[in-house]
Design a protein around this motif. Structure first.
Motif, mmCIF file in Angstrom:
data_model
loop_
_atom_site.group_PDB
_atom_site.id
_atom_site.type_symbol
_atom_site.label_atom_id
_atom_site.label_comp_id
_atom_site.label_asym_id
_atom_site.label_seq_id
_atom_site.Cartn_x
_atom_site.Cartn_y
_atom_site.Cartn_z
ATOM 1 N N VAL A 169 11.123 2.604 4.365
ATOM 2 C CA VAL A 169 10.619 2.221 3.040
ATOM 3 C C VAL A 169 10.604 0.708 2.879
ATOM 4 C CG1 VAL A 169 11.128 2.282 0.569
ATOM 5 C CG2 VAL A 169 11.243 4.393 1.916
ATOM 6 N N VAL A 212 3.788 3.226 -1.549
ATOM 7 C CA VAL A 212 5.059 3.413 -0.852
ATOM 8 C C VAL A 212 6.196 3.500 -1.872
ATOM 9 C CG1 VAL A 212 6.741 2.321 0.689
ATOM 10 C CG2 VAL A 212 4.316 2.339 1.295
ATOM 11 N N TRP A 220 7.762 13.579 3.340
ATOM 12 C CA TRP A 220 7.581 12.266 2.729
ATOM 13 C C TRP A 220 7.525 11.162 3.779
ATOM 14 C CZ3 TRP A 220 5.457 12.393 -1.603
ATOM 15 C CH2 TRP A 220 5.790 13.335 -2.577
ATOM 16 N N GLN A 264 -0.653 -0.551 -1.065
ATOM 17 C CA GLN A 264 0.405 -0.080 -0.174
ATOM 18 C C GLN A 264 1.773 -0.211 -0.831
ATOM 19 O OE1 GLN A 264 0.201 -0.879 4.039
ATOM 20 N NE2 GLN A 264 2.360 -1.464 4.125
ATOM 21 N N LEU A 293 0.069 6.496 5.140
ATOM 22 C CA LEU A 293 -0.315 5.269 4.434
ATOM 23 C C LEU A 293 -0.465 4.099 5.407
ATOM 24 C CD1 LEU A 293 1.946 5.507 1.248
ATOM 25 C CD2 LEU A 293 -0.516 5.959 1.420
ATOM 26 N N ILE A 294 0.392 4.042 6.427
ATOM 27 C CA ILE A 294 0.253 2.993 7.438
ATOM 28 C C ILE A 294 -1.124 3.050 8.079
ATOM 29 C CG2 ILE A 294 1.142 2.085 9.618
ATOM 30 C CD1 ILE A 294 3.845 3.294 8.936
ATOM 31 N N SER A 349 7.529 0.197 11.990
ATOM 32 C CA SER A 349 7.419 1.384 11.140
ATOM 33 C C SER A 349 6.908 2.582 11.924
ATOM 34 C CB SER A 349 6.495 1.086 9.954
ATOM 35 O OG SER A 349 6.987 0.020 9.171
ATOM 36 N N VAL A 351 6.156 6.976 -3.074
ATOM 37 C CA VAL A 351 6.774 7.881 -2.095
ATOM 38 C C VAL A 351 8.294 7.794 -2.172
ATOM 39 C CG1 VAL A 351 7.113 8.264 0.377
ATOM 40 C CG2 VAL A 351 4.813 7.926 -0.515
ATOM 41 N N ALA A 386 4.353 8.529 4.296
ATOM 42 C CA ALA A 386 4.455 7.085 4.526
ATOM 43 C C ALA A 386 3.714 6.686 5.795
ATOM 44 C CB ALA A 386 5.928 6.675 4.613
ATOM 45 N N LEU A 390 7.809 -0.981 4.959
ATOM 46 C CA LEU A 390 6.450 -0.770 4.456
ATOM 47 C C LEU A 390 6.185 -1.551 3.168
ATOM 48 C CD1 LEU A 390 5.843 3.011 5.180
ATOM 49 C CD2 LEU A 390 4.915 1.040 6.365
ATOM 50 N N VAL A 391 7.176 -1.671 2.310
ATOM 51 C CA VAL A 391 6.993 -2.462 1.090
ATOM 52 C C VAL A 391 6.777 -3.935 1.436
ATOM 53 C CG1 VAL A 391 8.143 -3.303 -0.988
ATOM 54 C CG2 VAL A 391 8.220 -0.873 -0.430
#
Length: 489
Positions: free
Chosen positions: A353, A456, A288, A452, A295-296, A393, A459, A292, A356-357
């Motif tokens: 997390v 996220v 996981w 995103q 996704l970046i 991140s 995830v 993430a 990223l949020v």
């Protein structure tokens, strides 16, 4: 102790205890100086060539395809010798490959010099260098990442939440390089500060060459060569002072080269082993974390901040320069203070997390600002925050990725992840071209930020409490001196 005190103490301890790390940082600094000399010229070239998303894609897509080809062989190259000669020979193998790869990269960079000397840069003129260089960087990128970890001496055994020793995929105790976060941060800081210095002096540097770009890239060729020399002389993972024959002899040289079918089988085996490793129950949280990280990379490929400033918001070269300086500073600052997190490596899941949020909301805000012609300064500020969050991140992900596996699989893990990222980015370039022409770049960026945040969040829900509590739990520090060369050497 304050954050500043923790950070300074981490730097002092690492530089004192890690001689190979000191040498590698010197080599990186020399390399960064060359990049700094040409960085503003490179930005001007890209701003001049990328007049729209379709033109950008005409250069980026072939480059991504070349990178993908390099990534396909990156895993076996990084870890191949581990199967044939053990972990000690593997470290030497990686050292050799990084040196040879940089030599070829330097030759590729040298070919760009006459192309720039002949006239204004074009996609056609830049494409050969980008294709060759991207292949070499990706083919040996995983090897270089793994070598950086190999050079560190101080190790700690990792434990599970209940205090039992954590085992790697081979059933051996999983070790954590105590100075890995510090090294990662220092490397990012050296490159970031050099880039920022190159941007601050960029206009002056270009003026000194009379507006010609090729002398700056020629200087970059010279510093690349200096990187190779320092890496060869001071960064051998086993011996203190290697001789030239170390590059042309060794255990990996036994026998004829394997046939093509064996190489293809090795690539397939590498992918299967990494997939099996990630989907094992005890590695599910790492899976996981890598989602993430994917996704970046995925959402960052949708837009080009410089193109938005130049083509949508009408920024002048001076305004573009100021924005680049601010963005570079925003990327450097997290790198300088991240070693203070060395006491908080047990909370990496929640840190990642949250970062990223927040970054998703920042990207969505930047997309909205990109639709306002007078919002050049607010847009630049939003992108600065995005840069800082993205760098933080990625650093956290790199720490997790390099600490959750043994040296025997570390290179293949990085390479397979790179394959997924590059394959996705090729698709993203085409999707971004269609989306930007359909709804416009500002609305596309807003949708990217919203996506995103949503993904996220998904995830985080899928990872559950294990992801939120995930971290590294090292104990029992012990100094590990480099082992002697294999007896047959």
């Amino acid at each position: 102790m304050s954050t500043t005190g923790n950070t300074a103490a981490a730097y002092v301890a690492a530089l004192r205890d890690e001689p190979k790390m000191r040498a590698y940082l010197v080599a990186t600094l020399l390399d960064a100086v060359g990049i700094a000399a040409s960085i503003w010229a490179a930005q001007l070239i890209m701003a001049q060539v990328f007049v729209d998303q379709r033109t950008r894609a005409s250069l980026v897509i072939p480059t991504l395809l070349s990178s993908l080809a390099g990534t396909l062989v990156a895993g076996p190259l990084a870890d191949w010798q581990g199967r044939r000669g053990g972990l000690r020979a593997l470290a030497v193998w990686r050292w050799k490959l990084v040196i040879v790869a940089r030599v070829f990269e330097t030759v590729a960079l040298a070919t760009l010099v006459p192309a720039l000397a002949r006239g204004a840069p074009t996609v056609t003129g830049l494409l050969p260098y980008f294709v060759v260089s991207s292949f070499l960087k990706m083919a040996l990128g995983s090897t270089r990442v793994a070598l950086e970890v190999d050079l560190l001496r101080i190790e700690q055994v990792q434990t599970n939440d209940d205090g039992t020793v954590r085992l790697d995929e081979r059933g051996e105790p999983l070790v954590y390089k105590a100075n890995l976060l510090t090294l990662t941060s220092l490397l990012a800081a050296v490159n970031g500060l050099a880039a920022m210095g190159g941007l601050l002096l960029g206009n002056r540097i270009v003026e000194l060459t009379g507006g010609r770009y090729w002398p700056l890239f020629a200087f970059d060729v010279a510093t690349n060569s200096a990187f190779v020399v320092v890496l060869f002389v001071f960064c051998h993972p086993i011996v203190a002072r290697p001789r030239l024959r170390e590059l042309v002899s060794g255990t990996e040289g036994r026998g004829p080269p394997p046939p093509a079918r064996d190489v293809l089988r090795e690539i397939g085996d590498s992918v299967r082993e990494v997939i099996g490793f990630l989907f094992a129950e005890k590695q599910r949280v790492l899976l996981w974390v890598l989602v993430a990280a994917w996704l970046i990379e995925l959402f960052g490929e949708f837009y080009d901040d410089k193109m938005i400033l130049k083509q949508l918001l009408g920024a002048s070269n001076a305004e573009l320069w100021r924005a680049e300086v601010v963005w570079s500073a925003a990327a450097v600052l997290p790198s300088l203070v991240l070693p203070a997190l060395s006491r908080r490596v047990g909370r990496l899941g929640r840190l990642l997390v949250v970062a990223l949020v927040v970054d998703g909301f920042v990207i969505a805000t930047a997309g909205h600002l990109a639709s306002i012609p007078t919002s050049l300064v607010p847009f630049s500020a939003a992108l600065a925050l995005d840069r800082g969050l993205t760098v933080s991140s990625k650093t956290l992900v790199a720490l997790v990725q390099n600490s959750a596996s043994s040296a025997a699989i570390r290179g293949r893990l990085a390479a397979v992840f790179g394959i997924v990222v590059l394959a996705s980015n090729i698709v993203v370039q085409s999707v971004a071209t269609l989306a930007s022409e359909r709804v416009g770049i500002p609305h596309m960026v807003m949708l990217v930020g919203a996506a995103q945040v949503a993904l996220v969040g998904g995830v985080a829900l899928a990872g559950g409490g294990r992801l939120w509590r995930f971290g590294l739990h090292p104990r029992n520090p012990r100094s590990v001196a480099p082992p002697p060369l294999d007896a047959e050497r």
